[in-house]
Design an enzyme around this catalytic site. Structure first.
Site, PDB file in Angstrom:
ATOM      1  N   VAL A  86       0.874  -1.185   0.000  1.00 24.49           N
ATOM      2  CA  VAL A  86       0.000   0.000   0.000  1.00 24.49           C
ATOM      3  C   VAL A  86       0.906   1.227   0.000  1.00 24.49           C
ATOM      4  O   VAL A  86       0.672   2.212   0.710  1.00 24.49           O
ATOM      5  CB  VAL A  86      -0.946   0.025   1.222  1.00 24.49           C
ATOM      6  N   ALA A  87       2.000   1.143  -0.783  1.00 26.76           N
ATOM      7  CA  ALA A  87       2.971   2.243  -0.896  1.00 26.76           C
ATOM      8  C   ALA A  87       3.414   2.713   0.496  1.00 26.76           C
ATOM      9  O   ALA A  87       3.699   1.884   1.357  1.00 26.76           O
ATOM     10  CB  ALA A  87       2.405   3.364  -1.757  1.00 26.76           C
ATOM     11  N   CYS A  88       3.420   4.028   0.733  1.00 30.23           N
ATOM     12  CA  CYS A  88       3.950   4.559   2.000  1.00 30.23           C
ATOM     13  C   CYS A  88       3.152   4.099   3.215  1.00 30.23           C
ATOM     14  O   CYS A  88       3.622   4.216   4.344  1.00 30.23           O
ATOM     15  CB  CYS A  88       3.991   6.086   1.969  1.00 30.23           C
ATOM     16  N   SER A  89       1.935   3.626   3.007  1.00 35.97           N
ATOM     17  CA  SER A  89       1.121   3.175   4.143  1.00 35.97           C
ATOM     18  C   SER A  89       1.209   1.666   4.353  1.00 35.97           C
ATOM     19  O   SER A  89       0.433   1.111   5.139  1.00 35.97           O
ATOM     20  CB  SER A  89      -0.337   3.596   3.954  1.00 35.97           C
TER      21      SER A  89
ATOM     22  N   SER B 247       7.219   3.288   3.515  1.00 35.22           N
ATOM     23  CA  SER B 247       6.434   2.705   4.621  1.00 35.22           C
ATOM     24  C   SER B 247       7.206   2.623   5.936  1.00 35.22           C
ATOM     25  O   SER B 247       6.616   2.549   7.009  1.00 35.22           O
ATOM     26  CB  SER B 247       5.951   1.312   4.237  1.00 35.22           C
TER      27      SER B 247
END
Ligand code: COA
Length: 375
Positions: A154-157, A335
Site C-alpha cells: 500500500v505504498a507509503c502506508s 512505509s
C-alpha cells in the site's frame, strides 16, 4: 477479542550515506554534461536546459539532510545515476530478504521472541524485488519460521496497513505472533536525474513484532488500541512500471514514468487536511482527546507537512519530543518512516502514555495505529 501488543521493533540501516552536498554535486555534474551534449538543440530553442539543484532548496523544502542507500557509487556517478547492486543467483538470499532478516532479528530480540514463537511473516513494502515467490516466504525460510507469509503493498502506508492486518489476525485467533517487515530500497525507483525529486528518498528496513497481550513478556510493549485505514484514488503519486511493460508498444525504453513520479505541491495540499482530519476523528471516536496525545509518529516525507499535521491535531506547536522526525537523517523511506520514528522514540514514554503511528502516501492511502504504553 483478545488485546494485541507491539512487543518489539527493529531497524536495519544501510551503511552508506549520501549528504545533500554530495547529491547536488553529482546531479549538477550530470545536468552540466547533459546540457553540453544538447548545446545545439538548447541554442536552437528545441530543448530546455536542465536547471541546477541546490542544497538550500532541498533542506528548506523538505527538512532532509542526508539519506542512507544500499549503493552510493552508482547513484553519485553522473554517467549512471542509479544504485548498482550485484547480481545474485536464485540460490542466494535476495537483497530485500537479507535486509528484512537483519531488522527482524533485532525486533525478535527486543520482543524476547524466537523464530519458533512466530506464526506468520508479512512483508509490507512499496516495492518488492520480484513478483514471486513472496519476499515474506523467503524471510520465513531464512529465519526458520513455521506457518505462512505473504507480501502486501500500500505504498507509503504499507506498514500501518500491515499492522492492522496482523493485529486483526491475532485478535481473531488465526495467529498468536506475527512479524511484519518493511524493506524499502527507494533508491531503486527514485529518478535521480530529476531535480524536483532527486533528494526525496532513502533506503532502510524496519520490523515489528505483534502478539497477543496475554503472551507478551518484553518491556517494550505498546497495546494497539485501534487501527483505521483509508484509501482514495489519486494519480498525483504514480509509478507505471509493471509486469505488462513489454506488452505495450512503447513500454521498453528508459521512460520517466517507469520511476517514481509525483505532483509534490498537490500531494502536500491534498494529503495534509485528509490526514489531520482522520487523526482527529479517529481519536475522538475512540474517546481520546487528540490534543492530549503524548506522541505522534508520523510518516516521514516532509518536515513542513509533519509540522502542519502536528499543529492541527494537537492544537498547538508540537515539541520535538511529541512529534519526532527522523527524515533529516533517513529522508523519506516510504512505509518504514513512521516505524523508524516509533522504534527510536518510544521507549522513554511512561506506562499509560498514548500515541499514534500515522502513515500517508501514494494511493492516496492513510493508516492510523493508536497505541498505549503498557506498564
Ligand atoms: N533545487 C533547486 N530548485 C528546485 C529543486 C532543486 N532540487 N527542485 C525544484 N526546484 C524549484 C522548482 O522548479 C520551483 O521553481 P519555480 O518556482 O521557479 O517553478 C521551486 O523550486 C519550487 O518547487 P516545488 O516543487 O513547488 O517545491 P515545494 O516547495 O512544493 O517542495 C516537495 C517540493 C516535493 C519537497 C514538496 O512538495 C513535498 O514534500 N510534497 C509532498 C511530497 C510527499 O509527501 N510525497 C509522498 C511521497 S511518498
Amino acid at each position: 477479542m483478545r488485546p494485541v501488543v507491539i512487543s518489539g521493533t527493529g531497524v536495519f540501516t544501510p551503511r552508506e550515506t549520501i549528504t545533500n552536498a554530495e547529491l547536488v554535486t553529482a546531479f549538477n555534474a550530470y545536468a552540466t554534461a547533459e546540457n553540453e551534449t544538447n548545446a545545439d538543440a538548447i541554442a536552437a530553442g528545441d530543448v530546455e536546459p536542465l536547471a541546477m539543484s541546490n542544497e538550500e532548496f532541498i533542506f528548506k523544502a523538505s527538512g532532509i539532510q542526508q539519506r542512507h542507500v544500499m549503493n552510493k557509487s552508482g547513484v553519485l556517478d553522473p554517467d549512471i545515476m542509479h544504485p548498482k547492486l550485484p547480481q545474485r543467483d536464485d540460490g542466494e538470499p535476495g537483497i530485500m530478504a537479507e535486509m528484512a532478516v537483519d531488522a527482524a532479528r533485532k525486533a525478535l530480540a527486543a520482543a524476547e521472541r524466537k523464530p519458533e514463537d512466530v506464526d506468520a511473516v508479512i512483508c509490507a513494502a512499496s516495492n518488492h524485488e520480484r513478483a514471486y515467490p513472496a519476499i515474506a516466504i523467503e524471510v520465513q525460510e531464512l529465519l526458520g519460521i513455521q506457518g505462512f507469509g505473504f507480501d502486501m503493498n500500500v505504498a507509503c502506508s504499507s506498514a500501518t496497513f500491515g499492522i492492522q492486518a496482523a493485529a486483526d489476525m491475532i485478535r481473531s485467533g488465526s495467529a498468536n505472533c506475527i512479524i511484519m517487515v518493511n524493506p524499502e530500497i527507494c533508491s531503486g525507483h527514485l529518478e535521480w536525474r530529476d531535480r524536483d525529486c532527486h533528494f526525496i528518498f532513502g533506503d532502510v528496513c524496519t520490523a515489528v513484532v505483534l502478539e497477543a497481550k496475554e503472551n507478551a513478556t518484553s518491556d517494550e510493549q505498546f497495546e494497539i488500541i485501534s487501527t483505521r485505514c483509508m484509501t482514495k484514488f489519486s494519480n498525483n503519486i504514480r509509478n507505471n512500471n509493471g509486469f505488462l511493460r513489454r506488452t505495450r508498444p512503447d513500454g521498453v525504453g528508459d521512460r520517466r514514468d517507469m520511476q517514481f513520479m509525483q505532483n509534490g505541491r498537490q500531494v502536500f495540499k491534498q494529503v495534509v487536511p485528509i490526514v489531520s482530519q482522520m487523526v482527529v476523528e479517529h481519536c475522538t471516536d475512540e474517546g481520546i482527546d487528540p490534543t492530549k496525545l503524548d506522541r505522534m509518529w508520523l510518516h516521514q516525507a516532509n518536515k513542513s507537512m509533519n509540522d502542519f499535521i502536528g499543529r492541527k491535531v494537537l492544537g498547538r506547536e508540537p515539541t520535538r519530543e511529541e512529534q519526532p522526525n527522523i527524515l533529516q537523517d533517513y529522508a523519506n523511506t516510504s512505509s518504514a518512516g513512521s516505524i523508524i520514528a516509533f522504534s527510536q522514540n518510544s521507549n522513554d514514554l511512561a506506562a499509560g502514555a498514548l500515541g499514534i503511528i500515522c502513515s500517508f502516501g501514494a494511493g492516496y492511502s492513510v493508516g492510523n495505529v493508536i497505541v498505549r504504553r503498557v506498564g
